[in-house]
Structure formats: C-alpha cells, structure tokens
Design a protein around this motif. Structure first.
Motif, mmCIF file in Angstrom:
data_model
loop_
_atom_site.group_PDB
_atom_site.id
_atom_site.type_symbol
_atom_site.label_atom_id
_atom_site.label_comp_id
_atom_site.label_asym_id
_atom_site.label_seq_id
_atom_site.Cartn_x
_atom_site.Cartn_y
_atom_site.Cartn_z
ATOM 1 N N ASP A 221 4.710 17.975 42.281
ATOM 2 C CA ASP A 221 5.824 18.691 41.653
ATOM 3 C C ASP A 221 6.501 19.660 42.617
ATOM 4 O OD1 ASP A 221 5.242 17.343 39.324
ATOM 5 O OD2 ASP A 221 3.971 18.931 38.520
ATOM 6 N N GLN B 184 8.167 9.387 38.415
ATOM 7 C CA GLN B 184 8.727 9.766 37.122
ATOM 8 C C GLN B 184 9.823 10.820 37.296
ATOM 9 O OE1 GLN B 184 5.221 11.148 35.131
ATOM 10 N NE2 GLN B 184 4.614 9.112 34.458
ATOM 11 N N ILE B 185 10.810 10.772 36.421
ATOM 12 C CA ILE B 185 11.834 11.816 36.423
ATOM 13 C C ILE B 185 11.169 13.148 36.075
ATOM 14 C CG2 ILE B 185 13.986 12.591 35.360
ATOM 15 C CD1 ILE B 185 14.631 9.663 34.819
ATOM 16 N N ARG B 186 11.545 14.191 36.771
ATOM 17 C CA ARG B 186 10.835 15.467 36.648
ATOM 18 C C ARG B 186 10.771 15.971 35.212
ATOM 19 N NH1 ARG B 186 9.281 19.338 40.235
ATOM 20 N NH2 ARG B 186 9.062 21.435 39.400
ATOM 21 N N LYS B 187 11.865 15.849 34.468
ATOM 22 C CA LYS B 187 11.886 16.356 33.096
ATOM 23 C C LYS B 187 11.012 15.530 32.153
ATOM 24 C CE LYS B 187 16.447 18.502 33.315
ATOM 25 N NZ LYS B 187 17.821 18.567 32.726
ATOM 26 N N MET B 188 10.657 14.320 32.552
ATOM 27 C CA MET B 188 9.859 13.448 31.691
ATOM 28 C C MET B 188 8.384 13.447 32.062
ATOM 29 S SD MET B 188 12.490 10.219 31.397
ATOM 30 C CE MET B 188 11.394 9.358 30.251
ATOM 31 N N ARG B 189 7.977 14.264 33.014
ATOM 32 C CA ARG B 189 6.577 14.286 33.425
ATOM 33 C C ARG B 189 5.714 15.012 32.396
ATOM 34 N NH1 ARG B 189 7.510 15.922 39.832
ATOM 35 N NH2 ARG B 189 8.598 13.984 40.395
ATOM 36 N N LYS C 25 3.841 19.056 31.845
ATOM 37 C CA LYS C 25 5.027 19.581 32.495
ATOM 38 C C LYS C 25 4.665 20.240 33.824
ATOM 39 C CE LYS C 25 7.739 20.405 28.287
ATOM 40 N NZ LYS C 25 8.426 21.426 27.460
ATOM 41 N N GLY D 221 7.781 24.822 40.928
ATOM 42 C CA GLY D 221 9.116 24.315 41.193
ATOM 43 C C GLY D 221 9.195 23.635 42.537
#
Length: 204
Positions: free
Chosen positions: A107, A187-192, A195, A199
């Motif tokens: 992340d 994976q798209i960051r918002k869909m991980r 969470k 950053g």
C-alpha cells in the motif's frame, strides 16, 4: 434338636445380609432419553396445519423483522471490523503480523500493476469501438502483461527480503508471500480489503 435350633438361628441372622435385587431390568439408554425428552408431536395431517406450525415456530412478523435487522447489523459490524484490519475478523489468508506488514509494503508503493485492469478495460472497449485497432490493442495488452510479470517478480523479492529482516523466525515466505503481495498490488486501491493503513510514499 439343639443343633437344628442353632442352625435355624444362624440362618435367620445371615439372611438379612443378602443383597436384594432391583426386581426390574435396567432400562436402555435410548429409552431413558426418550422418557426425558417427552412425547413427540404427531406429524401434521394437512398442509394448513403444517403452515400453522411453521408460522408458530418462526414467530410473528415483527419478531422476524427484528431478528433480520439484528443479523444485518451484526454482518455490517463484522465487515467494518474486517475492513479496519482487526485480526479476529480477517480471512485466514490475511491474518497475522506478517501479512499485515506485507499489505503495508504494497500500500505504500505506487504499483504499475494496479493500473492493469483499468487500462485493459479501456483497450478492450476501444477495440469494440474501432475494430481496426485490434492489432494495436493486442500488442499493447502483451506489453502490459510483460510489465506486470516483471513488476510482480521484483515486488515478490522486495517483500520477501523485507519480511525476513522484520520477522527472521517466520516461515511465511517464498512464492506464496510474493503472490499475496502481487494480488494485493493488482487491486484498485479503493477496493482493497482490508483497507490500506498507510498512504502512497509512507515509510514502512
């Protein structure tokens, strides 16, 4: 006669010491359990009676609504705790400090592999809009897949080296850990899920 009397007296004294039987056979276990459970209700004779019994067991409409609302609230609470990263509510593949550390490493990076799915979708749609671009789209997809493989190998090495430094006694290393990091990065960051806790660019 004295001898007979003495024998009779001795017999009279020893008779009470004999163990008396129960006078009935020991009941079988299933018979005893059946008596404790009580009588079994007879089967319903009509469909109407069967529906009435099911309705009685389920409770009233208000009770069913309340129970459903409680189940939804419990499910939402479990999902919120899972997304927050509470170890108790995570899937087995995500549990443990090693997997949490790997997620933080991924992340905190800006991974090109995470752009594969959006770019692949755009390329496929453009191919349908303009069929003449099929060759170009196919070539672009192959180039993207090559970049994905290269970045996945590099990411796996970075993750395994960092994990060995932070957790020298762990056995959770190698291909499985590298694949776990690659799937997370793709994976798209918002869909991980869970969470991200860090950053992009943060020190881990």
């Amino acid at each position: 006669m004295v001898t007979d009397g003495g024998s009779a007296a001795g017999t009279t004294r020893t008779a009470p010491t004999a163990t008396a039987g129960k006078g009935r056979p020991t009941p079988k276990r299933r018979d005893a359990q059946g008596k404790r459970r009580g009588p079994i209700a007879p089967a319903p004779l009509t469909a109407k009676e069967a529906r009435a019994r099911r309705k009685a067991v389920r409770g009233s409409k208000e009770e069913r609504k309340a129970a459903a609302a409680e189940r939804r609230a419990a499910a939402q609470d479990r999902r919120a705790r899972m997304l927050a990263g509470e170890d108790k509510y995570l899937l087995p593949r995500d549990r443990g400090p090693v997997r949490a550390f790997v997620r933080d490493i991924v992340d905190a990076r800006r991974n090109l592999v995470g752009l594969f799915m959006p770019m692949a979708l755009v390329l496929i749609l453009s191919m349908f809009v303009a069929p003449a671009l099929q060759t170009i789209v196919t070539l672009a997809m192959l180039v993207m897949m090559a970049f994905m493989i290269i970045e996945g190998v590099l990411l796996g090495r970075v993750v395994n080296n960092r994990v060995r430094e932070r957790f020298p006694d762990t056995t959770d290393t190698g291909y499985r850990l590298g694949w776990y990091a690659f799937v997370r990065a793709s994976q798209i960051r918002k869909m991980r899920a869970p969470k991200p806790r860090v950053g992009p660019g943060d020190a881990v």
